[in-house]
Design an enzyme around this catalytic site. Structure first.
Site, mmCIF file in Angstrom:
data_model
loop_
_atom_site.group_PDB
_atom_site.id
_atom_site.type_symbol
_atom_site.label_atom_id
_atom_site.label_comp_id
_atom_site.label_asym_id
_atom_site.label_seq_id
_atom_site.Cartn_x
_atom_site.Cartn_y
_atom_site.Cartn_z
ATOM 1 N N ASP A 247 0.818 -1.213 0.000
ATOM 2 C CA ASP A 247 0.000 0.000 0.000
ATOM 3 C C ASP A 247 0.850 1.261 0.000
ATOM 4 O OD1 ASP A 247 0.866 -0.971 2.533
ATOM 5 O OD2 ASP A 247 -0.362 0.563 3.502
ATOM 6 N N GLU A 248 0.220 2.309 -0.425
ATOM 7 C CA GLU A 248 0.740 3.666 -0.260
ATOM 8 C C GLU A 248 2.171 3.850 -0.734
ATOM 9 O OE1 GLU A 248 -1.878 5.302 3.470
ATOM 10 O OE2 GLU A 248 -0.066 4.208 3.988
ATOM 11 N N ASN A 249 2.529 3.184 -1.802
ATOM 12 C CA ASN A 249 3.843 3.439 -2.379
ATOM 13 C C ASN A 249 3.710 4.541 -3.399
ATOM 14 O OD1 ASN A 249 6.347 3.433 -3.572
ATOM 15 N ND2 ASN A 249 5.880 1.640 -4.848
#
Lengths: 692, 692
Positions: free
Chosen positions: B315-317
């Site tokens: 997530d959230e890269n």
């Protein structure tokens, strides 16, 4: 000019002494000098150390910062020790020389100085540093503007090198987290030996890799893996605590014999004991297999515990099965062993040899001290009296014979006695003219938490806060023995233990919520402040009322020693009877009014359950006698017509119910007798007939 | 005659339904039929099983007996399961067929029958048996004479196979005992997946034997040994709980890169993150060493977790460091990877291959779902909305594409929203016309306990009791959605969690005692019943107000969602405004009087500290507006002269202080508006100028 300076110094040191009395330090330090001014705690607080910190110092400083921040709500900007060493511009500058060894007589001293907006802790060992940090945390104070440390110089070192707490995990298993939080609490009051009573009739709690049947059949699945043991020993060591394992043999051996009946002294089937008491199952000291098993087991255990001492129990072996076993009797004759004591000594000496191979010294309960027992054995004194018997206690005997020794008699915290009973017991006997050498053999003492009536839910309230006062006895000078001052400090020390996760305060309400099925518990809370659990083995008569799996979620488990409201009442009554103080009288009436009203409040609890009904008389009895006493106090007389009533009320509240007793019974008696004497009438409260 | 019988049956089943509504069961069972009569619980209570019990059944029955005994105070004479199998004359007779497998779609059903002084639990698997025992414990009832189970027949099975709780141990480490007690609590509400978020920017919490630098440099010493991980996985499995490990890559990787900066996407020095938020450090997917390290690590971890799924985060890269890295940009061109998503997919597919070798399937946050990602990956839906957007949520997309999927959007318990917000979120979307096959891919959901603001002290109050209601959503029929009935049952379920060691109730007072320095906390307790912690990321604005080592011992940490007194007040106000009920009005005035008096009580706390002073406005603001409102309610009018006052009081209490907000703000507004409308005046509470 000189004179004035002296005068000022004189004034200051008087004020210094009186100021230091306000500090809630426990154990009380060796030397304390107050200095004018304070150190304000702010977000820029930093800690530095003089060289590469030990793991102990890293852990202790990090925990210190979390506790300081958690307690004050200050957002301290640096969450860890400063990375640069040997700077002196930190708020707190630590210096130490050596990594402390977990041996006896290691240097645990420290000097803490707070002055000129600078704090220093100096110690020879990192263990001393830990203790300096604990003292510093006890100094946190506040006014309405800020949190601060008062400026002070403290030079501190322990009186005794062995300051122990034993926890019995056999009668009731205590999970790793229970032990860890209690290790933290021990360090906070500078205790340094955790004696781990790992086996008994009710359970064998060590994973054995050489003899796995021991934990598989002897523990109901409740044991510590070797990894967990290593973890606990490491955790303790990181906090300056030595760990002594105990494998209790040859008595207290039912769990071992459940796994290996073939080494029992009687050819019967064994199963894990569920009751409390002294039982007959005993290892057979004439069977070589006994030693084979113990050699394997002790070898494993020795590797897990770096401390030199290994406790082999040895207590309460009555030898009934030895007497009944012909083979054992023949063995004794053949080996010229005249008594069971001789046979046990034969056994102990063989264990001593096994342990020597692993570099361990035997420690054992005082029964192991027989004429032939080598003086290398450390004697754990637990029975009889400390002073006054002709020969002296086992502690004195041990010291005179050349054994090192540790005292537990007087520190049996499972007996639920008042902290004041334990606090004044001194490990160093006064009346036996011991030589300096003999005195040096008295290493200190151990509080003992036997766990027949103790589970993870209530254990902390059985250990704390009383053990903090015992810790002071082990650390501080013998002259520190003012009971009322101890009580005053203990209140704060007790509350602060919550910070370490100790549950002695919070779990009371958990028990009461269960009892009321989540109704209002205020009435029950008040009752826990005047009733105490039955003391000295009376709660579990014969050891069979409570089994290991009985409920310990009862009202008695919510109560503890030193019921606070009763303590207050007792001191007011004592004052009133000796001084007739009107202020005390008024306060007594206030308390009695509160007690009288309890029953009304109790009756409002909505969920009336069997368990609640069993408690009801506690409230009713208290309410009734309080009402009578208020009237007596107000009129300062007992009407003859009221005699029967007050007497029956007294007898009602005197009777233990649901395993608790009223903690102000004697004060009620004193008040009643006071006014009956005043009226020139003799009232015998224990005699059903009135005499007048 | 027939008619009479039918009539009786009809009457009974009506009474049966209404009776069953009194039961405090959660999750609510599939089918429940009340039967006349009760089963009295007495000391002779025994449990038998139809054949050799599994370890699960041994543990569950022993724990059942302890809890039953502990709750009722009954001294049950048999502390363990009966040794003889297949007898039917026990109080509780259990029969099961198979040992449940820790896979998805395992049979977890059971039938519980209580009738004729006999209890039976029948299940295909021992996991079903565990759930039957938990339901039975929820049925314990009492009158003033006895404890009993009401006679009932329950046939029960879950709606969803994946009923999870995620705990983030990276932002704040949670020791083994915290996890164990939460696993017990999960089982008590029939949850069966523990998703262990083990790594993030703020910490790498797994002991790695192949790459020890990971835990040595990435954890501040706070990690689980492999033995502890095995212990937790075993403990979970013994309670029917599957464990999914998560190693969050390639983003959220600061702790990993602290140990191995050489596999970072930017040539900088990395150190463990202390703030919250989304950070740039990202593993380099073009560096073969990245895969070497992850291959070693995943191989170790895979051995520790028997469950099929392995969560790789994902997530959230935001790929900032990828964009800045020339080598990575060249690699993307050379491999025809057009976007960072493509590059991450390349990375994920390589991880998928590594995990396949160990028999594991990839699970990841929804960002891993790209066109090229194999549909064998389980998609964890966490963003956006569940219903109503054009394409549907990631959950719907995943199911349509052929992925199995699990929902967490709507179950973010760290956001401190009301339980009612979560309770009505259903994992099965209503408006997308999914096929039966697609529906079957929606496995269930997971509550997520992100731990930026959570420590061992307050974590339980963030998870419980709200997660119990989410557990019901995952287990029970979609038609079970009466919010007020849920609240009623939740109160009892919440209280019963104390029995399992959950600290959500008891630790409130620990925090308040610290704040008051052990003074009377009654005034503060009341405030925790009307103030709630700030919601949805507003407490930790920008992620930097609180660092990982900031204090979480503040007033906000003593508060929780669904402040009870505020909830009551809100329902009374709502009732009063719609019905003008005088009873409600009277109750509202009672509550307001209590609130008004709070400030007097607050002011009596003796130790006035900075932390207490920061809280004072909460009490003062509440008291002031309550006083005004009492007068308004009594006179049923707002005097024009009082407008400025009430408005400024409203604006005062509206303003968040010490990270909490007043939970009845809207009710105050409604009341004020109600009376201003009644007086035909327009009062704009948000506008400083009065309009009339």
């Amino acid at each position: 000019m000189k004179n004035i300076v002296f005068l000022l110094i004189g004034l200051f040191s008087i004020s210094s002494i009186s100021q230091s009395k306000n500090l809630n330090l426990m154990p009380w330090p060796k030397e304390i000098t107050m200095q004018p001014g304070n150190f304000l705690i702010n977000p820029e607080f930093t800690i530095g150390v003089n060289k590469k910190p030990s793991k102990r110092i890293e852990i202790a400083t990090t925990k210190f910062l979390r506790r300081l921040s958690g307690r004050t709500g200050i957002f301290i900007e640096n969450g860890f020790l400063s990375k640069s060493y040997n700077a002196t511009n930190n708020s707190l500058n630590i210096s130490f020389e050596n990594i402390g060894k977990l041996e006896i007589n290691e240097d645990e001293s420290y000097e803490l100085n707070i002055a000129n907006n600078n704090i220093t802790i100096k110690a020879n060992t990192d263990i001393g540093v830990i203790y300096g940090l604990e003292t510093l945390l006890q100094l946190v104070t506040n006014n309405d503007e800020s949190y601060y440390f008062p400026n002070v110089n403290i030079k501190d070192a322990p009186r005794f090198t062995w300051r122990g707490l034993m926890i019995d995990v056999a009668r009731h298993f205590e999970p790793v987290d229970v032990l860890k939080r209690n290790l933290d609490a021990m360090t906070s009051v500078k205790m340094n030996v955790f004696h781990w009573h790992l086996t008994d009739d009710q359970g064998f709690r060590i994973e054995s890799k050489t003899r796995p049947k021991l934990h598989e059949l002897g523990s109901d699945g409740l044991y510590y893996t070797q990894e967990q043991i290593k973890d606990i020993v490491q955790y303790a060591g990181d906090r300056g605590i030595r760990v002594v394992p105990e494998v209790d043999v040859p008595g207290h051996g039912t769990a071992i014999l459940t796994a290996f009946p073939e080494i029992g002294s009687k050819d019967i089937s064994y199963s894990i004991e569920r009751n409390s008491g002294i039982f007959d199952p005993t290892l057979d000291p004439t069977n070589e297999k006994t030693y084979e098993i113990l050699e394997d087991l002790f070898g494993e255990i020795a590797q897990l515990f770096p401390f030199k001492y290994f406790h082999i129990g040895g207590d309460e072996n009555e030898g009934k099965h030895w007497d009944e076993n012909e083979h054992i009797q023949n063995f004794m004759k053949a080996n010229n062993l005249k008594t069971n004591h001789d046979l046990q000594t034969y056994f102990n000496i063989r264990l001593d040899k096994i342990l020597s191979k692993h570099g361990k010294s035997v420690m054992g309960w005082e029964e192991i001290m027989t004429d032939k027992m080598p003086t290398s054995a450390l004697i754990h004194s637990w029975r009889g009296v400390n002073e006054g018997t002709s020969g002296g206690s086992s502690l004195v005997k041990a010291a005179k014979k050349g054994h090192q020794t540790v005292l537990s008699n007087g520190y049996y915290i499972d007996l639920m006695q008042s902290v004041s009973d334990h606090y004044l017991v001194d490990p160093m006997p006064k009346s036996f003219n011991l030589t300096t050498e003999e005195k040096a053999r008295i290493l200190g003492g151990e509080a003992t938490m036997w766990s027949e009536l103790v589970t993870p839910l209530n254990i902390d309230s059985r250990i704390w806060p009383r053990t903090a006062a015992i810790a002071e006895r082990f650390w501080s000078d013998a002259s520190i023995n003012d009971v009322s001052n101890m009580y005053k400090r203990l209140r704060q020390i007790s509350f602060r233990l919550e910070e370490l996760g100790i549950t002695h305060i919070r779990n009371r309400d958990v028990i009461l919520r269960n009892i009321t099925n989540n109704q209002n518990i205020d009435a029950l809370i008040m009752l826990t402040k005047v009733y105490e659990p039955l003391k000295i083995y009376t709660r579990n008569k014969g050891g069979t009322e409570y089994k290991t799996f009985s409920p310990f979620t009862l009202f008695a488990d919510a109560c503890s020693a030193d019921a606070s409201n009763a303590l207050l009442f007792n001191s007011l009554v004592s004052d009133y009877i000796s001084t007739s103080s009107n202020t005390s009288k008024k306060k007594i009436i206030d308390i009695l009014t509160n007690w009288e009203n309890n029953y009304k409040q109790f009756s409002q609890i909505k969920n009336n359950s069997p368990i609640l009904k069993s408690i009801e008389p506690l409230s009713k009895n208290l309410s009734e006698i309080s009402k009578s006493l208020i009237s007596i106090l107000k009129t300062e007389t007992i009407k003859i017509n009221d005699y029967e009533t007050i007497k029956s009320q007294y007898l009602n509240i005197k009777k233990p119910i649901v395993d608790v007793e009223f903690a102000s019974l004697n004060s009620l008696k004193l008040l009643i007798e006071h006014f009956s004497t005043k009226n020139k009438l003799k009232l015998d409260l224990n005699n059903p007939k009135i005499q007048h």
